[in-house]
Enzyme design. Structure first.
Site, PDB file in Angstrom:
ATOM      1  N   ASP A  78       0.845  -1.199   0.000  1.00 55.86           N
ATOM      2  CA  ASP A  78       0.000   0.000   0.000  1.00 55.86           C
ATOM      3  C   ASP A  78       0.881   1.251   0.000  1.00 55.86           C
ATOM      4  O   ASP A  78       1.602   1.512   0.962  1.00 55.86           O
ATOM      5  CB  ASP A  78      -0.899  -0.044   1.251  1.00 55.86           C
ATOM      6  CG  ASP A  78      -1.902   1.087   1.276  1.00 55.86           C
ATOM      7  OD1 ASP A  78      -1.974   1.847   0.284  1.00 55.86           O
ATOM      8  OD2 ASP A  78      -2.614   1.209   2.298  1.00 55.86           O
ATOM      9  N   ASP A  81      -4.313   3.769   2.391  1.00 53.63           N
ATOM     10  CA  ASP A  81      -5.779   3.625   2.471  1.00 53.63           C
ATOM     11  C   ASP A  81      -6.208   2.185   2.747  1.00 53.63           C
ATOM     12  O   ASP A  81      -7.389   1.864   2.704  1.00 53.63           O
ATOM     13  CB  ASP A  81      -6.449   4.159   1.200  1.00 53.63           C
ATOM     14  CG  ASP A  81      -6.111   3.310  -0.032  1.00 53.63           C
ATOM     15  OD1 ASP A  81      -5.255   2.396   0.083  1.00 53.63           O
ATOM     16  OD2 ASP A  81      -6.699   3.554  -1.104  1.00 53.63           O
ATOM     17  N   ASP A 104      -1.598  -0.767  -4.078  1.00 54.54           N
ATOM     18  CA  ASP A 104      -1.665   0.076  -5.275  1.00 54.54           C
ATOM     19  C   ASP A 104      -0.351   0.016  -6.056  1.00 54.54           C
ATOM     20  O   ASP A 104       0.605  -0.641  -5.644  1.00 54.54           O
ATOM     21  CB  ASP A 104      -2.021   1.519  -4.885  1.00 54.54           C
ATOM     22  CG  ASP A 104      -1.172   2.008  -3.722  1.00 54.54           C
ATOM     23  OD1 ASP A 104       0.044   1.720  -3.739  1.00 54.54           O
ATOM     24  OD2 ASP A 104      -1.707   2.642  -2.785  1.00 54.54           O
ATOM     25  N   ASP A 159      -7.944 -13.765 -19.104  1.00 52.34           N
ATOM     26  CA  ASP A 159      -8.970 -14.329 -18.238  1.00 52.34           C
ATOM     27  C   ASP A 159      -9.946 -15.230 -19.024  1.00 52.34           C
ATOM     28  O   ASP A 159     -10.358 -14.864 -20.140  1.00 52.34           O
ATOM     29  CB  ASP A 159      -9.737 -13.149 -17.618  1.00 52.34           C
ATOM     30  CG  ASP A 159     -10.610 -13.543 -16.462  1.00 52.34           C
ATOM     31  OD1 ASP A 159     -10.079 -14.061 -15.479  1.00 52.34           O
ATOM     32  OD2 ASP A 159     -11.833 -13.319 -16.553  1.00 52.34           O
ATOM     33  N   GLU A 206      -5.788 -18.272 -19.265  1.00 56.50           N
ATOM     34  CA  GLU A 206      -6.457 -19.069 -18.240  1.00 56.50           C
ATOM     35  C   GLU A 206      -7.525 -19.920 -18.925  1.00 56.50           C
ATOM     36  O   GLU A 206      -8.507 -19.385 -19.449  1.00 56.50           O
ATOM     37  CB  GLU A 206      -7.126 -18.169 -17.194  1.00 56.50           C
ATOM     38  CG  GLU A 206      -7.764 -18.992 -16.089  1.00 56.50           C
ATOM     39  CD  GLU A 206      -8.942 -18.312 -15.398  1.00 56.50           C
ATOM     40  OE1 GLU A 206      -9.209 -18.671 -14.243  1.00 56.50           O
ATOM     41  OE2 GLU A 206      -9.609 -17.456 -16.006  1.00 56.50           O
TER      42      GLU A 206
HETATM   43  C1  NOJ Z   1     -10.944 -15.878 -13.458  1.00 57.96           C
HETATM   44  C2  NOJ Z   1     -10.307 -14.941 -12.500  1.00 57.96           C
HETATM   45  O1  NOJ Z   1      -9.061 -15.437 -12.103  1.00 57.96           O
HETATM   46  C3  NOJ Z   1     -11.273 -14.781 -11.346  1.00 57.96           C
HETATM   47  O2  NOJ Z   1     -10.698 -14.114 -10.259  1.00 57.96           O
HETATM   48  C4  NOJ Z   1     -12.497 -14.082 -11.865  1.00 57.96           C
HETATM   49  O3  NOJ Z   1     -13.467 -14.027 -10.838  1.00 57.96           O
HETATM   50  C5  NOJ Z   1     -13.101 -14.816 -13.059  1.00 57.96           C
HETATM   51  N1  NOJ Z   1     -12.127 -15.259 -14.003  1.00 57.96           N
HETATM   52  C6  NOJ Z   1     -14.063 -13.929 -13.794  1.00 57.96           C
HETATM   53  O4  NOJ Z   1     -13.384 -12.906 -14.459  1.00 57.96           O
END
Ligand code: NOJ
Length: 514
Positions: free
Chosen positions: A26, A30, A34, A207, A262
């Site tokens: 941080d 706060d 960040d 993602d 992912e």
């Molecule tokens: C995978 C991400 O790692 C996770 O944290 C997120 O909630 C979901 N995808 C949706 O974006």
């Protein structure tokens, strides 16, 4: 050999370190981490010896899913800083030899994104078909049986009262899915990637990338899996074409930009196919983290299957033990000794390791009391703040951090472990340094060795560099044949000496064979 090593792209030989920005450090007091906090702690990351940092989302967001609900892809959330702070972080990271990967969230936006706000205004809005809209079924119900990822059995559809249609959200209602069949969406998202690549970003973690292409008929999920989150089931061939276009875009930039996807599928082991030579550079090996317990036969089997499946499609493997979505492996495996042995695995297997900040401290998940729970997906424990100093504020001056501390924050702080040469932090540093020095470890082949049932044993060879790794999964000593000099031991014992043929309880060692 040096030349050979130079020809390997950095994303095969290197190590990636995930930073969850809210919880790392941080800079403004706060209670939420960040970019300035990260910048000030870059020396820790550089000294650890990794090659790149991946920042979980830093973009403006209502934070319904803590940044995985993006309201503006081309800016920084004020909570985390500014574009100028980001540029400074990138410049300093690069100066320290660290690349910077951002988190690209292409499957869905926030419902507060201007695109969705426009789309929901009217059926005729030009942005309407940037998202997936369908009429209600005749009985008024959602268009199909798909279930959202959070909340048990909640439909992946929400009715927009004003326009009378349902929109698709594979995750929260505040995360409407984009429609990647629409070329305008593809073009806009390519522009997002260019915005950051032009700024000097070295690549992206992407993602839920397997969810981008959807069956245009949106068929019901079949009975055996119906009721499970559709996001963990969705596979459609069109995704692979979308990924080829992303790859061409990234490879159009100099400097080895990387796309790390992912792919989280519950019932299929097809994730390597998303990292074929003309698709993503890398995909996470998540099944090893999510499904494989601390048992030698299970790991042997997984290592063999990863080696085979990735090679079969010309993909380079990755290894990951923890991230911001699942309990930390120190908590899953049950002891620090095991977490240390697991670190030896992750950093000596064949493939690119992705570490999660805090694993080098042996952190366990925080116990989060109900009144401090904030995540709709129940993942607060692994997102606890990183303790930097023993006390009183653990290096987080100002208000109390947004989540409780992990257990023993004083004893587990970076400063405390730094001062103890036997600590897990120093083990990570030794492993990372060794991995860099020995070609066999960062680029060699892998052959499993015969071993007692409770040991995982493998050779990593590359020309003159010949390494053997032995991991004892039992919490008692185990005899295991091999000979050579111990380069690194998970408990630090006997480094530099000849291996005696007996492994200590939950001990892992890296040996140089004669
Ligand atoms: C995978 C991400 O790692 C996770 O944290 C997120 O909630 C979901 N995808 C949706 O974006």
């Amino acid at each position: 050999m040096a030349n050979d090593t130079a020809r390997r792209p950095w994303w095969q030989t290197g190590v990636v370190y995930q930073i969850y920005p809210r919880s790392f450090a941080d800079g403004d007091g706060d209670g939420v981490g960040d970019l300035e906090g990260i910048r000030r702690r870059l020396d820790h990351v550089a000294r650890l010896g990794v090659d790149a940092i991946w920042l979980s989302p830093i973009f403006p967001s209502p934070m319904a899913d803590f940044g995985y609900d993006v309201a503006d892809y081309c800016d920084v959330a004020p909570l985390f800083g500014t574009l100028a702070a980001f540029d400074r972080l990138v410049a300093e990271a690069h100066a320290s030899g660290l690349r910077v990967l951002l988190d690209f969230v292409p499957n869905h936006t926030s419902d507060q994104h201007p695109w969705f706000r426009a789309a929901r205004r009217a059926r005729t809005d030009p942005k309407r078909d940037w998202y997936v809209w369908r009429d209600p079924r005749p009985d008024g119900g959602p268009p199909n049986n798909w279930v959202a990822a959070f909340g048990s059995g909640v439909p992946a559809w929400t009715l927009d009262e004003q326009t009378g249609q349902y929109y698709l959200h594979s995750f929260l209602p505040g995360q409407p899915d984009l429609d990647w069949r629409n070329p305008a969406v593809v073009a806009a998202m390519h522009d997002v990637l260019r915005f950051w690549l032009d700024r000097g970003v070295d690549g992206f973690r992407i993602d839920v990338v397997h969810a981008l292409g959807k069956d245009p008929l949106l068929p019901d999920d079949p009975p055996p899996v119906a009721g499970l989150p559709h996001a963990c089931l969705n596979e459609h061939p069109s995704t692979h074409d979308l990924l080829r276009a992303l790859r061409r875009l990234a490879d159009g930039y100099a400097g080895g930009r990387v796309l790390l996807g992912e792919v989280f599928l519950l019932f299929s082991d097809t994730h390597p196919t998303y990292a074929r030579p003309d698709e993503l550079h890398l995909v996470f090996e998540l099944p090893a983290a999510v499904t494989v317990p601390w048992e030698a036969p299970a790991w042997r089997q997984r290592i063999a299957s990863v080696t085979e499946r990735f090679a079969a499609v010309g993909a380079w493997p990755t290894w990951v033990l923890s991230n911001h979505d699942m309990p930390r492996h120190r908590s899953r495996f049950g002891s620090e000794a095991r977490a240390r042995a697991a670190a030896v695995l992750a950093l000596t297997l064949r493939g690119t390791p992705v570490l999660y900040a805090g694993e080098e401290l042996g952190l366990e998940d925080a116990v989060v009391p109900r009144e401090r729970t904030v995540d709709p997906g129940g993942r607060d424990g692994c997102r606890a703040p990183i303790p930097w100093t023993p006390a009183p504020d653990h290096g987080w001056p100002g208000v109390e951090p947004w989540l409780p501390w992990p257990p023993d924050p004083g004893d587990r702080s970076v400063a405390t472990l730094e001062a103890d040469p036997r600590s897990i932090l120093h083990l990570y540093r030794r492993l990372l340094a060794l991995r860099r020095r020995r070609a066999a470890l960062h680029r060699g082949g892998l052959t499993l060795r015969p071993s007692p049932d409770r040991v995982v044993a493998y050779d990593r060879d590359d020309g003159a560099s010949r390494i053997t790794v032995l991991v004892n999964f039992a919490d008692e000593p185990t005899d295991c044949e091999a000979s050579g000099r111990i380069l690194v031991a998970s408990d630090g014992a006997d480094e530099g000496r000849a291996y005696t043929g007996r492994l200590g309880p939950a001990q892992a060692i890296v040996i140089e064979r004669e």
